[in-house]
Design a protein around this motif. Sequence first.
Motif, PDB file in Angstrom:
ATOM      1  N   UNK A   1       0.795  -1.241   0.000  1.00  0.00           N
ATOM      2  CA  UNK A   1       0.000   0.000   0.000  1.00  0.00           C
ATOM      3  C   UNK A   1       0.819   1.278   0.000  1.00  0.00           C
ATOM      4  N   UNK A   2       1.747   1.384  -0.952  1.00  0.00           N
ATOM      5  CA  UNK A   2       2.605   2.586  -1.019  1.00  0.00           C
ATOM      6  C   UNK A   2       1.812   3.759  -1.604  1.00  0.00           C
ATOM      7  N   UNK A   3       1.836   4.888  -0.899  1.00  0.00           N
ATOM      8  CA  UNK A   3       1.287   6.146  -1.418  1.00  0.00           C
ATOM      9  C   UNK A   3       2.418   7.164  -1.437  1.00  0.00           C
ATOM     10  N   UNK A   4       2.602   7.779  -2.594  1.00  0.00           N
ATOM     11  CA  UNK A   4       3.732   8.686  -2.719  1.00  0.00           C
ATOM     12  C   UNK A   4       3.394   9.762  -3.740  1.00  0.00           C
ATOM     13  N   UNK A   5       3.748  10.996  -3.437  1.00  0.00           N
ATOM     14  CA  UNK A   5       3.552  12.091  -4.401  1.00  0.00           C
ATOM     15  C   UNK A   5       4.829  12.927  -4.429  1.00  0.00           C
ATOM     16  N   UNK A   6       5.415  13.011  -5.612  1.00  0.00           N
ATOM     17  CA  UNK A   6       6.700  13.710  -5.739  1.00  0.00           C
ATOM     18  C   UNK A   6       6.562  14.870  -6.710  1.00  0.00           C
ATOM     19  N   UNK A   7       7.034  16.025  -6.269  1.00  0.00           N
ATOM     20  CA  UNK A   7       6.877  17.245  -7.076  1.00  0.00           C
ATOM     21  C   UNK A   7       7.961  17.361  -8.126  1.00  0.00           C
ATOM     22  N   UNK A   8       7.636  18.114  -9.163  1.00  0.00           N
ATOM     23  CA  UNK A   8       8.586  18.362 -10.260  1.00  0.00           C
ATOM     24  C   UNK A   8       9.810  19.126  -9.738  1.00  0.00           C
ATOM     25  N   UNK A   9      10.999  18.763 -10.261  1.00  0.00           N
ATOM     26  CA  UNK A   9      12.221  19.498  -9.944  1.00  0.00           C
ATOM     27  C   UNK A   9      12.695  19.323  -8.521  1.00  0.00           C
ATOM     28  N   UNK A  10      12.494  18.127  -7.971  1.00  0.00           N
ATOM     29  CA  UNK A  10      12.946  17.887  -6.594  1.00  0.00           C
ATOM     30  C   UNK A  10      13.849  16.665  -6.545  1.00  0.00           C
ATOM     31  N   UNK A  11      14.693  16.631  -5.498  1.00  0.00           N
ATOM     32  CA  UNK A  11      15.536  15.449  -5.255  1.00  0.00           C
ATOM     33  C   UNK A  11      14.939  14.700  -4.072  1.00  0.00           C
TER      34      UNK A  11
END
Lengths: 275, 257
Positions: free
Chosen positions: B21-31
């Motif tokens: 059940x992985x939930x992940x949100x990653x923004x543009x231009x980030x490390x």
Amino acid sequence: MSVSANKRGLRSLDPRPKLLLMATVSTLCMLTENMVFLLAEVAALLVVLAVGRADFALLWRRCRTLIALIASLFVIQALFAAPAAGGSWPGGADAQGTSGAAALTDPALINIGNISLVHISGVYLAAMLALRLIIIVVSAQILLEGEVRDYMLAFTQMRLPYELAFMVVMGLHFLPILRDEALSTYYCMQLRGVAFRKTSLPKKLKAYAGLCLPVLVSTLRRADETSTAMELRGFRAMSGRTYMRKLTLKRTDIAALVLLPAAFIILFVLLGWNN
Amino acid sequence: MMIEVRGLSFAYDGGPPMLRGIDLAIERGTINVVIGPSGCGKTTLLRCLTGIIPSIIKGELRGTIKLGGREIIAANEANATSEANEVCAASTATKPNEISLACGLVMQEPDHQIVMTTVEDDIAFGPENRRKPPNEIRAAVDSCARSVGLHEKKLENLHALSGGEKQRLAIAGTMASLPSILLFDEPMSGLDAEGRAAFTGLIRDMRAEGRTMLIVEHDFGELAIADTWILMKGGRILSVTPPSAAPRDLLEDGLWL
């Protein structure tokens, strides 16, 4: 070592003349039944390699391992070839024709009791087989005087589907990897006490069987990983692909493309056509 | 969001669940750095993001993944009346070579990733697959080889490279395709101190260019420049925080190393 730093002779030649030469030489050696032509072909190939500044020491190292194989095939062919029909043998055809006399005999060279083991015709056929193998090995050396990446470009510029060209090139690229893989496994097994030398034949066979399995498994795994890596880098994601470099035929390449195969064909017409 | 993962679960055929059940949100231009102990599911997560799962490696997969707004794995929950249906629905996924147009992966073992025989040909492999014009490919090769310090060795054969140089080549090969998302599987493992410093500078530059990066690492100390640290354990995400707010108690009790 740099790829282009020491390009000279055959190395500086476009891959296409080399591919055509290899194809011509291999085909002609299969078409002829004339020993003189085969000998001339070997000599001509050595001249091409010498003029093309090929590394003869490297050629010798590569061929050395094949000498035992060629010698074994020579012996098997000589032993098991049936005596020539009617008692004549290919090398005696001229003599037979000019004399108009009875068919030349095919004398046995080695007899055990009443059984004739080796006939002149068998030795002749074995020598032909050995010469053909030598021609293929030596002509392959011409191909080896070049870079794998250039052959891939040559294949694609010859309108071969790029998937097929890559398949060929990846196979060639894979060979040294496999050799390294086999050697590492070999050394690992030796370090863990497995004896490959100075042991009885059954134990030696068992040791080599133990070597084959991990090498086979790692080979399959490596092939799988390579294909996954290619996919992950976009291979076949679009229809077709472009290339950073393009091979262009120089004057020397065009001359080699025409003259080298032509020279071998003329040699064939002069010596090898009438068997 | 550049990477959106919702309810992602995966178990290899006949194995225990690796992702739960992985939930992940990653923004543009980030490390973003994923940190966790061996076997916690980091590499499995990367395999899902690149499409290796389920296209090449099969198993029981559920959830959705969107890269750059495009859905690459979609579990049609409305139709999923049974577990079998769910698995079947999730397996309708985009192929890895299509995903690679937007998302590049630097593998843990560079030997697994390098496919050509010379440095420049390997860097050019990706752009060539994207049908870039030859002059653009040449420019990308020069720029990427220079940025990883391999410019002087462009014509070298691979067997002449050290392990660290192969690692840098793998990074350059992925960068050359100009993907908007870059995934790294333990990229520091084969690098010396100088190489690690260079890699840190490189990812900083890529962030400035607006590229999104997800880096799987054991050694979190090297990646303080990251925007988020994602802590994983047992196939679950425990926390997603900036490095300064990461739960030190978890990081320092040796659980992660």
